[in-house]
Design a protein around this motif. Structure first.
Motif, PDB file in Angstrom:
ATOM      1  N   TYR A   1     -14.446   1.755   0.182  1.00  0.00           N
ATOM      2  CA  TYR A   1     -15.620   1.505  -0.658  1.00  0.00           C
ATOM      3  C   TYR A   1     -16.743   0.886   0.167  1.00  0.00           C
ATOM      4  CZ  TYR A   1     -12.225   1.921  -4.537  1.00  0.00           C
ATOM      5  OH  TYR A   1     -11.247   2.340  -5.402  1.00  0.00           O
ATOM      6  N   ARG A   2     -16.401  -0.091   1.020  1.00  0.00           N
ATOM      7  CA  ARG A   2     -17.419  -0.740   1.855  1.00  0.00           C
ATOM      8  C   ARG A   2     -18.058   0.277   2.804  1.00  0.00           C
ATOM      9  NH1 ARG A   2     -13.548  -4.897   1.711  1.00  0.00           N
ATOM     10  NH2 ARG A   2     -12.660  -4.251   3.710  1.00  0.00           N
ATOM     11  N   GLU A   3     -17.236   1.134   3.410  1.00  0.00           N
ATOM     12  CA  GLU A   3     -17.761   2.140   4.337  1.00  0.00           C
ATOM     13  C   GLU A   3     -18.663   3.128   3.602  1.00  0.00           C
ATOM     14  OE1 GLU A   3     -18.814   4.218   7.612  1.00  0.00           O
ATOM     15  OE2 GLU A   3     -17.827   2.255   7.551  1.00  0.00           O
TER      16      GLU A   3
ATOM     17  N   SER B   1      -7.356   0.471   3.069  1.00  0.00           N
ATOM     18  CA  SER B   1      -7.386  -0.035   1.698  1.00  0.00           C
ATOM     19  C   SER B   1      -8.552   0.613   0.954  1.00  0.00           C
ATOM     20  CB  SER B   1      -7.558  -1.560   1.684  1.00  0.00           C
ATOM     21  OG  SER B   1      -8.865  -1.900   2.107  1.00  0.00           O
ATOM     22  N   PRO B   2      -8.416   0.753  -0.369  1.00  0.00           N
ATOM     23  CA  PRO B   2      -9.544   1.291  -1.143  1.00  0.00           C
ATOM     24  C   PRO B   2     -10.819   0.471  -0.933  1.00  0.00           C
ATOM     25  CG  PRO B   2      -7.582   1.268  -2.491  1.00  0.00           C
ATOM     26  CD  PRO B   2      -7.247   0.540  -1.215  1.00  0.00           C
ATOM     27  N   GLU B   3     -10.667  -0.848  -0.843  1.00  0.00           N
ATOM     28  CA  GLU B   3     -11.833  -1.709  -0.671  1.00  0.00           C
ATOM     29  C   GLU B   3     -12.550  -1.423   0.651  1.00  0.00           C
ATOM     30  OE1 GLU B   3      -8.998  -3.236  -3.500  1.00  0.00           O
ATOM     31  OE2 GLU B   3      -8.702  -2.807  -1.376  1.00  0.00           O
ATOM     32  N   ALA B   4     -11.772  -1.194   1.722  1.00  0.00           N
ATOM     33  CA  ALA B   4     -12.378  -0.879   3.023  1.00  0.00           C
ATOM     34  C   ALA B   4     -13.133   0.444   2.955  1.00  0.00           C
ATOM     35  CB  ALA B   4     -11.313  -0.837   4.108  1.00  0.00           C
TER      36      ALA B   4
ATOM     37  N   SER C   1       0.844  -1.190   0.000  1.00  0.00           N
ATOM     38  CA  SER C   1       0.000   0.000   0.000  1.00  0.00           C
ATOM     39  C   SER C   1       0.886   1.249   0.000  1.00  0.00           C
ATOM     40  CB  SER C   1      -0.933   0.007   1.218  1.00  0.00           C
ATOM     41  OG  SER C   1      -0.180   0.098   2.407  1.00  0.00           O
TER      42      SER C   1
ATOM     43  N   ALA D   1      -8.418   6.948   0.514  1.00  0.00           N
ATOM     44  CA  ALA D   1      -8.083   5.723   1.239  1.00  0.00           C
ATOM     45  C   ALA D   1      -6.605   5.729   1.626  1.00  0.00           C
ATOM     46  CB  ALA D   1      -8.420   4.487   0.392  1.00  0.00           C
TER      47      ALA D   1
ATOM     48  N   TRP E   1     -11.887   8.464  -4.079  1.00  0.00           N
ATOM     49  CA  TRP E   1     -11.886   7.467  -3.017  1.00  0.00           C
ATOM     50  C   TRP E   1     -10.539   6.763  -2.869  1.00  0.00           C
ATOM     51  CZ3 TRP E   1     -17.242   4.588  -3.323  1.00  0.00           C
ATOM     52  CH2 TRP E   1     -18.257   5.501  -3.043  1.00  0.00           C
ATOM     53  N   LYS E   2      -9.908   6.399  -3.961  1.00  0.00           N
ATOM     54  CA  LYS E   2      -8.637   5.664  -3.853  1.00  0.00           C
ATOM     55  C   LYS E   2      -7.571   6.527  -3.167  1.00  0.00           C
ATOM     56  CE  LYS E   2      -5.390   2.853  -6.422  1.00  0.00           C
ATOM     57  NZ  LYS E   2      -4.971   2.353  -7.711  1.00  0.00           N
TER      58      LYS E   2
END
Length: 169
Positions: free
Chosen positions: A158-160, A153-156, A42, A147, A143-144
């Motif tokens: 995105y989920r939030e 992480s970008p995925e975390a 990361s 993050a 977002w990326k």
């Protein structure tokens, strides 16, 4: 004080970790991010330098860069010889005072960033980031980068963001 104009395209590096420091940069147009790669692959954003910002201002007192600097988009900068900056700091009290004022503001920003990174959950980090930005929620295209700025992480993220959209409907 003499300067040189520098133009970079998005994704181009201004300098790399370990490069010798000979000049100081001021952003005129665009954004430069100071980044440090983590062991897990990361990237942590240490500074987002936009128009009027000094890139890696603490480097005026170092011999080598401690991170990478990359243009996040097309950027125009002015480069000033580090030796000229040192000379002005020693000989011009008003310049030295302006430099100290700038450093104090950056220190406050860095402390807030450290506080955000110390928060345990993505939700709390995002809430603190939004509060820091006076309530402005991140735009989808950001977002990326956000993050990496808040150390998740970008995925975390995105989920939030998805949870928040679900609860706001």
């Amino acid at each position: 004080i003499r300067s040189q104009r520098i133009v970079l395209g998005g994704g181009q590096y201004l300098f790399h970790l370990g490069d010798p420091i000979r000049v100081m940069y001021v952003v005129q147009v665009g954004w430069v991010h100071l980044v440090r790669s983590q062991d897990d692959g990361s990237v942590l954003v240490l500074q987002k330098a936009g128009p009027g910002s000094i890139v890696a201002e603490a480097s005026v007192y170092a011999k080598r860069y401690h991170c990478d600097a990359v243009a996040s988009e097309s950027v125009q900068l002015l480069a000033f010889a580090k030796a000229d900056i040192h000379q002005r700091l020693r000989s011009e009290p008003d310049f030295a005072d302006a430099w100290a004022t700038y450093l104090a503001a950056e220190l406050r920003r860095a402390r807030l960033h450290a506080e955000i990174l110390s928060l345990k959950t993505v939700a709390k980090r995002l809430d603190a980031w939004i509060a820091w930005r006076c309530g402005d929620a991140p735009g989808r295209g950001d977002w990326k980068m956000i993050a990496s700025e808040i150390g998740v992480s970008p995925e975390a993220l995105y989920r939030e963001m998805a949870k928040r959209r679900l609860h706001s409907n």
